[in-house]
Scaffold this motif. Structure first.
Motif, PDB file in Angstrom:
ATOM      1  N   ALA A 550      16.256  78.912  62.604  1.00 44.70           N
ATOM      2  CA  ALA A 550      15.080  78.285  62.009  1.00 44.70           C
ATOM      3  C   ALA A 550      14.418  77.367  63.027  1.00 44.70           C
ATOM      4  CB  ALA A 550      15.481  77.498  60.761  1.00 44.70           C
ATOM      5  N   ASN A 551      13.141  77.200  62.875  1.00 44.86           N
ATOM      6  CA  ASN A 551      12.385  76.373  63.823  1.00 44.86           C
ATOM      7  C   ASN A 551      12.680  74.885  63.651  1.00 44.86           C
ATOM      8  OD1 ASN A 551      11.107  78.589  64.969  1.00 44.86           O
ATOM      9  ND2 ASN A 551       9.486  78.592  63.440  1.00 44.86           N
ATOM     10  N   HIS A 552      13.022  74.466  62.445  1.00 45.06           N
ATOM     11  CA  HIS A 552      13.312  73.068  62.209  1.00 45.06           C
ATOM     12  C   HIS A 552      14.798  72.785  62.409  1.00 45.06           C
ATOM     13  CE1 HIS A 552      14.289  75.096  58.420  1.00 45.06           C
ATOM     14  NE2 HIS A 552      15.117  74.101  58.185  1.00 45.06           N
ATOM     15  N   VAL A 553      15.117  71.520  62.636  1.00 51.62           N
ATOM     16  CA  VAL A 553      16.515  71.130  62.825  1.00 51.62           C
ATOM     17  C   VAL A 553      17.215  71.153  61.469  1.00 51.62           C
ATOM     18  CG1 VAL A 553      18.062  69.324  63.607  1.00 51.62           C
ATOM     19  CG2 VAL A 553      15.891  69.695  64.781  1.00 51.62           C
ATOM     20  N   PRO A 554      18.273  71.950  61.292  1.00 48.18           N
ATOM     21  CA  PRO A 554      18.942  72.038  59.990  1.00 48.18           C
ATOM     22  C   PRO A 554      19.770  70.797  59.702  1.00 48.18           C
ATOM     23  CG  PRO A 554      20.104  73.351  61.617  1.00 48.18           C
ATOM     24  CD  PRO A 554      18.882  72.816  62.301  1.00 48.18           C
ATOM     25  N   ASP A 555      20.259  70.727  58.476  1.00 48.21           N
ATOM     26  CA  ASP A 555      21.139  69.634  58.091  1.00 48.21           C
ATOM     27  C   ASP A 555      22.402  69.708  58.943  1.00 48.21           C
ATOM     28  OD1 ASP A 555      22.804  67.792  56.961  1.00 48.21           O
ATOM     29  OD2 ASP A 555      22.314  68.324  54.896  1.00 48.21           O
ATOM     30  N   ARG A 556      22.603  68.692  59.752  1.00 44.58           N
ATOM     31  CA  ARG A 556      23.667  68.737  60.752  1.00 44.58           C
ATOM     32  C   ARG A 556      25.037  68.848  60.113  1.00 44.58           C
ATOM     33  NH1 ARG A 556      24.684  63.897  65.167  1.00 44.58           N
ATOM     34  NH2 ARG A 556      26.803  64.496  65.812  1.00 44.58           N
ATOM     35  N   PHE A 557      25.321  67.991  59.142  1.00 43.44           N
ATOM     36  CA  PHE A 557      26.672  67.937  58.582  1.00 43.44           C
ATOM     37  C   PHE A 557      26.983  69.193  57.765  1.00 43.44           C
ATOM     38  CE2 PHE A 557      25.240  63.551  59.145  1.00 43.44           C
ATOM     39  CZ  PHE A 557      26.252  63.071  59.967  1.00 43.44           C
ATOM     40  N   GLU A 558      26.012  69.664  57.023  1.00 42.20           N
ATOM     41  CA  GLU A 558      26.232  70.891  56.254  1.00 42.20           C
ATOM     42  C   GLU A 558      26.402  72.084  57.170  1.00 42.20           C
ATOM     43  OE1 GLU A 558      24.008  73.574  52.793  1.00 42.20           O
ATOM     44  OE2 GLU A 558      23.144  71.668  53.469  1.00 42.20           O
ATOM     45  N   LEU A 559      25.611  72.120  58.240  1.00 45.04           N
ATOM     46  CA  LEU A 559      25.701  73.224  59.196  1.00 45.04           C
ATOM     47  C   LEU A 559      27.065  73.273  59.863  1.00 45.04           C
ATOM     48  CD1 LEU A 559      24.453  75.468  60.973  1.00 45.04           C
ATOM     49  CD2 LEU A 559      23.657  73.655  62.493  1.00 45.04           C
ATOM     50  N   ILE A 560      27.537  72.140  60.357  1.00 40.66           N
ATOM     51  CA  ILE A 560      28.826  72.112  61.054  1.00 40.66           C
ATOM     52  C   ILE A 560      29.951  72.494  60.100  1.00 40.66           C
ATOM     53  CG2 ILE A 560      30.429  70.668  62.319  1.00 40.66           C
ATOM     54  CD1 ILE A 560      27.853  71.401  63.822  1.00 40.66           C
ATOM     55  N   GLY A 561      29.869  72.050  58.836  1.00 42.93           N
ATOM     56  CA  GLY A 561      30.896  72.423  57.865  1.00 42.93           C
ATOM     57  C   GLY A 561      30.932  73.915  57.617  1.00 42.93           C
ATOM     58  N   ASP A 562      29.766  74.539  57.524  1.00 45.33           N
ATOM     59  CA  ASP A 562      29.716  75.988  57.315  1.00 45.33           C
ATOM     60  C   ASP A 562      30.266  76.732  58.531  1.00 45.33           C
ATOM     61  OD1 ASP A 562      28.599  75.531  54.857  1.00 45.33           O
ATOM     62  OD2 ASP A 562      26.533  75.869  55.512  1.00 45.33           O
ATOM     63  N   LEU A 563      29.952  76.244  59.723  1.00 41.52           N
ATOM     64  CA  LEU A 563      30.429  76.918  60.932  1.00 41.52           C
ATOM     65  C   LEU A 563      31.937  76.756  61.105  1.00 41.52           C
ATOM     66  CD1 LEU A 563      27.582  76.040  63.470  1.00 41.52           C
ATOM     67  CD2 LEU A 563      27.948  78.180  62.244  1.00 41.52           C
ATOM     68  N   LYS A 564      32.475  75.613  60.719  1.00 44.52           N
ATOM     69  CA  LYS A 564      33.929  75.438  60.779  1.00 44.52           C
ATOM     70  C   LYS A 564      34.625  76.402  59.819  1.00 44.52           C
ATOM     71  CE  LYS A 564      34.574  71.986  63.701  1.00 44.52           C
ATOM     72  NZ  LYS A 564      35.444  72.108  64.908  1.00 44.52           N
ATOM     73  N   GLN A 565      34.058  76.566  58.641  1.00 46.98           N
ATOM     74  CA  GLN A 565      34.631  77.526  57.695  1.00 46.98           C
ATOM     75  C   GLN A 565      34.487  78.948  58.216  1.00 46.98           C
ATOM     76  OE1 GLN A 565      36.412  76.882  55.028  1.00 46.98           O
ATOM     77  NE2 GLN A 565      36.702  79.069  54.615  1.00 46.98           N
ATOM     78  N   LEU A 566      33.402  79.204  58.928  1.00 45.78           N
ATOM     79  CA  LEU A 566      33.215  80.529  59.520  1.00 45.78           C
ATOM     80  C   LEU A 566      34.285  80.809  60.575  1.00 45.78           C
ATOM     81  CD1 LEU A 566      31.307  82.973  59.464  1.00 45.78           C
ATOM     82  CD2 LEU A 566      30.004  81.898  61.295  1.00 45.78           C
ATOM     83  N   CYS A 567      34.706  79.792  61.294  1.00 43.05           N
ATOM     84  CA  CYS A 567      35.786  79.968  62.272  1.00 43.05           C
ATOM     85  C   CYS A 567      37.093  80.346  61.584  1.00 43.05           C
ATOM     86  CB  CYS A 567      35.969  78.692  63.087  1.00 43.05           C
ATOM     87  SG  CYS A 567      34.577  78.277  64.170  1.00 43.05           S
ATOM     88  N   VAL A 568      37.342  79.783  60.401  1.00 42.14           N
ATOM     89  CA  VAL A 568      38.552  80.129  59.650  1.00 42.14           C
ATOM     90  C   VAL A 568      38.506  81.588  59.219  1.00 42.14           C
ATOM     91  CG1 VAL A 568      39.895  79.625  57.579  1.00 42.14           C
ATOM     92  CG2 VAL A 568      38.859  77.754  58.881  1.00 42.14           C
ATOM     93  N   VAL A 569      37.356  82.026  58.716  1.00 44.19           N
ATOM     94  CA  VAL A 569      37.203  83.430  58.318  1.00 44.19           C
ATOM     95  C   VAL A 569      37.396  84.342  59.522  1.00 44.19           C
ATOM     96  CG1 VAL A 569      35.600  85.129  57.365  1.00 44.19           C
ATOM     97  CG2 VAL A 569      35.690  82.814  56.405  1.00 44.19           C
ATOM     98  N   PHE A 570      36.810  83.961  60.659  1.00 41.54           N
ATOM     99  CA  PHE A 570      36.948  84.759  61.874  1.00 41.54           C
ATOM    100  C   PHE A 570      38.406  84.836  62.312  1.00 41.54           C
ATOM    101  CE2 PHE A 570      36.612  86.033  66.229  1.00 41.54           C
ATOM    102  CZ  PHE A 570      35.454  86.789  66.299  1.00 41.54           C
ATOM    103  N   ASP A 571      39.133  83.742  62.158  1.00 43.88           N
ATOM    104  CA  ASP A 571      40.542  83.721  62.554  1.00 43.88           C
ATOM    105  C   ASP A 571      41.360  84.700  61.721  1.00 43.88           C
ATOM    106  OD1 ASP A 571      42.855  82.445  63.987  1.00 43.88           O
ATOM    107  OD2 ASP A 571      43.382  81.912  61.935  1.00 43.88           O
ATOM    108  N   HIS A 572      41.077  84.779  60.429  1.00 39.77           N
ATOM    109  CA  HIS A 572      41.799  85.727  59.578  1.00 39.77           C
ATOM    110  C   HIS A 572      41.583  87.168  60.063  1.00 39.77           C
ATOM    111  CE1 HIS A 572      43.140  82.687  56.911  1.00 39.77           C
ATOM    112  NE2 HIS A 572      41.974  82.443  56.336  1.00 39.77           N
ATOM    113  N   ILE A 573      40.339  87.525  60.317  1.00 41.00           N
ATOM    114  CA  ILE A 573      40.043  88.894  60.763  1.00 41.00           C
ATOM    115  C   ILE A 573      40.651  89.157  62.130  1.00 41.00           C
ATOM    116  CG2 ILE A 573      38.200  90.540  61.215  1.00 41.00           C
ATOM    117  CD1 ILE A 573      38.484  89.697  58.295  1.00 41.00           C
TER     118      ILE A 573
END
Length: 718
Positions: A550-573
Motif C-alpha cells: 500500500a502507498n500509505h504507511v500501515p499500522d506498525r504494531f498490527e503489521l508486525i504482529g501479523d508478520l510474526k504469526q506468518l513466520c510461525v505458519v511458515f515454520d510449520h510448512i
C-alpha cells in the motif's frame, strides 16, 4: 515372538567413518572423501543445512503364533530370520526438534522472523545511513547493539550476489505458481539474491542490512557507469509490474544500460556510410538511364543489369503501365522508401497502385509501476482522462506515423489508420486485393470504398494533427523514445534515497516469496496433503503481505504482529517439507509406504498448526506404526546396511535373529503351555476348571550380548 530392530545412526561408529573417509597409500593417509550432509542436494542446501528429522527407523517383526513339540524346536527361535515373520511394522524415529513449538533455529522461518524485527526497527529513521553511522546520540538508534559485518564479509557476499550467470528465474514456470500473487522479486533475480543473502548476514540485524544495501547500490552504480550488464537481470524482457518496485527499477536499469551501449557504438544520426551513398546514387542513375532507354528502344532490348527494379515493385510497375501511372514515379518512390519491414499482404495504398509496406517502428518505452501512476495522476489533474491519454502517447504515435511515412512515401492519413487502427476504418464490404488480382482484373475497382470512423474523421482530430506535423523519418533516424541516460540516473537516485521502511517492506515480500519458492522445489513425491498445504501457504503469504504494497504507511504494531504469526505458519510448512523430503528419499522405492508414514505424522502434527477444533486437544507423543507389505520388505531391509569390517566381531557374540548382521534391540517372547497340568501348584483350583489349564511364561530380553537385561514374568494361570 516380537523382535524390534533399529537402524544404525550415521555417526554411531567413528572407526567405520575413518574407513570410509580415508585411504592409506604407503605411509601417507589421504582424506579424499568429505562426509556429505543428507540434504546436500536439496534446494535449501545453498543457504543452510538442516538436521535430518528422521533419525532412523524401528522395525518390528511379529510371529503371532508358533507351535512347538519340544524344547529343541524352541531353541531354533534364535536362528529365525525376520523375513519369516508374518507381520512387519515400521516406526520412524523423529527428531525432538520437530515437536518443538518454537520457530526453528536454522531454517528460513527463523531468519524471516529476524527480518521482520528489522522491519519494525526501520521505522525509527529516515535514511539508511542513520543505522550505519555511529553519530546518532540521543536517539533510539544509538541503543542498537547489533554489530556491522566487517568489510571483507560484505565484499565476499557482494561478489556472490553479482556473480555472472544466466538468471534462473526465467527458466522457472512461475505462471503455474501462486507466487505470482506475491509482490516480490522472482527467485534467481538480482534483488532476490540480495534478500536471500542478507537473511544470513549478522543475524539479519538492521545495521548489517543497511550496510549491505549501501554497498549493493554502489555496485549497481558501478555497473551503470562502466556500462556493464547487470547480472541476473534480463535487458530484453518487458517490465514485470507484478513484481516489487526495486526489481522493476533494476529491470529498467538493465534496459537502460543496453540502450546506453547502443548509443555509444551507433554512428551519429544523419551520417550515412559511403557505401550506402554510392548505392543510392547508382539507383538514381539506373532510373534515369532506364527512362532514356525506354524512350528509344523496346523493353525487350534492355539489359537487366542496367535497369534496377526492386522485386516488390515489378507488379506495381505492370499495374501502373496498364492504368496510366508513370513507372518513373514508382521507381522514385522505391528509392525514397526507408525503414520498410516488408509488404503488408492484401493491402495497397489508397491513392496509388502500390503495395503498403509495414514500417520498422520503435518499441514503446518500458515503464515501471510508479511511472504509470505518475502519468495517471497527471491525466487526472487535467480533468479529461480520455483525451489526455492520447496526448501522453503523442511521442509514440508521432514516431509510428513518421516511420509509416518513410516506408510509404505516397501514403495518406487514411492509409495509416487502415494499418495502425483497423477498427477506425469502416469499409463498405469491398476487401483490399493484391496487386496481382488488380492487374488481372478487367475492371479494377480502386480505390476501395470506405471511410474513417467518427472519432478519426471529426474536425481537429488529434491523430490527424499529429500526422500533419510528423516528418517522414525511419525509426533508425528518429530520436529514441527512451532516454537511457536520464532514466538510468533517475533509477539510481531512487535506489540511493529509498526510505528504510520502504526498502524493508520489499525485502520482506521478496524473502518470503523466494523462501517459499525454494521449498516448493523440494522433491517429496506425490504427497498431496503437503502440496495442498504449500498452496495454502502461498495464499496466506499473498493476503498477509498485501498490506505492505500500500502507498500509505500501515499500522506498525498490527503489521508486525501479523508478520510474526506468518513466520510461525511458515515454520510449520518448512518442517513438514523437510520431513517429507527425508521420508521420500529413504523410502523412495516404496511410495505407498512413504506416503502412509508421512500421512501418520501429518495427522499427528496438524493440530499443532492451530487449524480446526482438534488443536484444542491433541496427542503429545507420536507412536503410530505402519504395516509393511510383503513387496516392500526389501526396501525396508535396505535401511539396515551390512556391518563394516570393524563391526564384524559382533557376529561372534550375537544372540541370533540377525537382519543383515544387525540383531534386535528388543526381544519379546511369550511361551504358552496349552496342556492340562495335573501336578501343578494350582491344579486343584476351581477357577480354571472350566477353561482349561494354561501356563504362560512372558520373557523380555533387552539389549545385546554385552548389555543383557532379562525379565521373566511370574508363572500364572490366565
Amino acid at each position: 515372538m516380537r523382535l524390534t530392530y533399529r537402524t544404525p545412526y550415521a555417526d554411531d561408529d567413528a572407526e567405520s567413518q575413518d574407513d570410509i573417509n580415508r585411504e592409506r597409500k604407503g605411509d601417507a593417509i589421504e582424506f579424499n572423501h568429505i562426509k556429505k550432509q543428507w540434504d546436500d542436494d536439496c534446494p535449501w542446501a545453498e543457504w543452510y543445512s538442516s538436521e535430518d528429522p528422521i533419525k532412523g527407523f524401528e522395525l518390528t517383526a511379529i510371529w503371532p503364533k508358533k507351535m512347538f513339540e519340544g524344547s529343541v524346536e524352541m531353541a531354533e527361535l534364535e536362528n529365525e530370520s525376520p523375513f519369516d515373520a508374518e507381520k512387519w511394522l515400521l516406526f520412524p524415529i523423529i527428531s525432538q526438534n520437530m515437536f518443538d513449538d518454537s520457530i526453528g533455529k536454522f531454517g528460513f522461518a527463523s531468519q524471516l522472523s529476524l527480518l521482520v524485527s528489522a522491519l519494525d526497527m526501520s521505522f525509527e529513521a529516515k535514511y539508511l545511513e542513520d543505522f550505519v553511522s555511529a553519530e546518532n546520540s540521543g536517539s533510539d538508534i544509538s541503543k542498537i547493539s547489533d554489530c556491522i559485518p566487517p568489510p571483507a564479509v560484505v565484499d565476499r557476499i557482494l561478489k556472490e550476489i553479482f556473480r555472472n550467470g544466466v538468471e534462473s528465474w526465467k527458466s522457472v514456470d512461475f505462471e503455474k505458481r501462486n507466487s505470482r500473487f506475491i509482490k516480490g522479486a522472482p527467485l534467481g533475480s538480482l534483488f532476490a539474491e540480495f534478500c536471500l543473502h542478507l537473511l544470513w548476514l549478522g543475524n539479519c540485524n538492521i545495521r548489517a542490512i543497511s550496510t549491505l544495501w549501501i554497498e549493493f547500490v554502489r555496485e549497481v552504480r558501478w555497473c551503470w557507469e562502466e556500462s556493464q550488464p547487470l547480472p541476473k537481470m534480463s535487458a530484453s524482457s518487458s517490465i514485470d509490474l507484478a513484481t516489487c518496485l526495486v526489481h522493476q527499477k533494476l529491470q529498467m536499469l538493465a534496459i537502460c544500460i543496453e540502450k546506453k551501449n547502443l548509443l555509444v557504438h551507433e554512428p551519429p544520426s544523419g551520417v550515412e556510410s559511403e557505401a550506402s551513398s554510392v548505392n543510392k546514387v547508382d539507383l538514381h542513375d539506373a532510373c534515369d538511364q532506364s527512362h532514356d532507354m525506354l524512350s528509344k528502344t523496346s523493353l525487350g532490348t534492355i539489359s537487366p543489369q542496367r535497369l534496377v527494379i526492386p522485386h516488390d515493385a515489378e507488379e506495381s510497375l505492370n499495374c501502373s503501365q496498364r492504368h496510366g501511372t508513370g513507372y518513373r514515379d514508382l521507381l522514385a518512390t522505391d528509392v525514397r522508401r526507408k525503414g520498410s519491414a516488408g509488404v503488408v499482404d492484401s493491402m495497397m495504398l489508397l491513392h496509388s497502385y502500390q503495395n503498403m509496406h509495414s514500417p520498422i517502428i520503435q518499441d514503446a518505452p518500458p515503464m515501471t509501476e510508479d511511472m504509470h501512476e505518475e502519468r495517471l495522476r497527471v491525466a487526472e489533474a487535467f480533468g479529461n482522462l480520455l483525451s489526455f491519454s492520447g496526448q501522453l502517447e503523442r511521442d509514440i504515435l508521432s514516431s509510428d506515423m513518421s516511420a509509416f511515412k518513410a516506408a510509404n512515401p505516397d501514403a495518406v492519413f487514411e492509409d495509416f489508420i487502415r494499418w495502425h487502427s483497423p477498427s477506425d476504418w469502416e469499409s463498405d464490404g469491398v476487401e483490399d486485393k493484391s496487386i496481382h488480382d488488380i492487374v488481372n482484373s478487367p475492371k479494377p475497382n480502386w480505390p476501395p470504398k470506405g471511410r474513417l470512423s467518427q472519432r478519426m474523421a471529426e474536425h481537429g482530430s488529434l491523430w490527424r494533427q499529429i500526422w500533419n506535423t510528423s516528418p517522414a523519418i525511419p525509426s533508425s533516424k528518429q530520436r529514441p523514445l527512451l532516454d537511457p541516460i536520464r532514466e538510468g540516473e533517475k533509477i539510481l537516485h531512487y535506489l540511493e534515497t529509498l526510505k528504510p521502511y520502504q526498502l524493508h517492506e520489499q525485502m520482506v515480500c521478496t524473502s518470503f516469496r523466494a523462501a517459499a519458492d525454494i521449498l516448493n522445489q523440494t522433491k517429496f513425491g506425490d504427497f498431496r496433503l503437503l502440496k495442498a498445504k504449500i498452496d495454502q501457504l502461498y495464499c496466506t503469504l499473498a493476503s498477509t503481505l498485501k498490506s505492505l504494497i500500500a502507498n500509505h504507511v500501515p499500522d506498525r504494531f498490527e503489521l508486525i504482529g501479523d508478520l510474526k504469526q506468518l513466520c510461525v505458519v511458515f515454520d510449520h510448512i518448512e518442517k513438514l517439507v523437510i520431513l517429507a523430503a527425508s521420508i521420500h528419499r529413504k523410502l523412495f522405492d516404496a511410495p505407498r509406504l512413504s506416503q502412509a508414514v508421512f500421512q501418520d505424522y501429518f495427522d499427528f502434527y496438524l493440530p499443532k498448526m492451530g487449524t480446526g477444533l482438534a488443536s484444542l486437544c491433541y496427542d503429545k507423543v507420536f507412536n503410530v506404526k505402519q504395516v509393511v507389505k510383503v513387496h516392500e520388505r526389501d526396501v525396508v531391509a535396505s535401511l539396515f546396511p551390512p556391518p563394516t569390517a570393524s563391526q564384524s566381531w559382533r557376529k561372534v557374540l550375537s544372540m541370533g535373529n540377525l537382519l543383515f548382521g544387525h540383531e534386535p534391540i528388543l526381544r519379546e517372547i511369550i511361551f504358552s503351555v496349552y496342556d492340562n497340568v495335573s501336578n501343578g501348584q494350582y491344579s486343584g483350583s476351581n477357577l480354571v476348571a472350566s477353561m482349561g489349564d494354561i501356563e504362560t511364561h512372558r520373557m523380555y530380553i533387552c539389549g545385546t550380548s554385552n548389555d543383557l537385561r532379562v525379565a521373566l514374568s511370574v508363572t500364572s494361570w490366565d
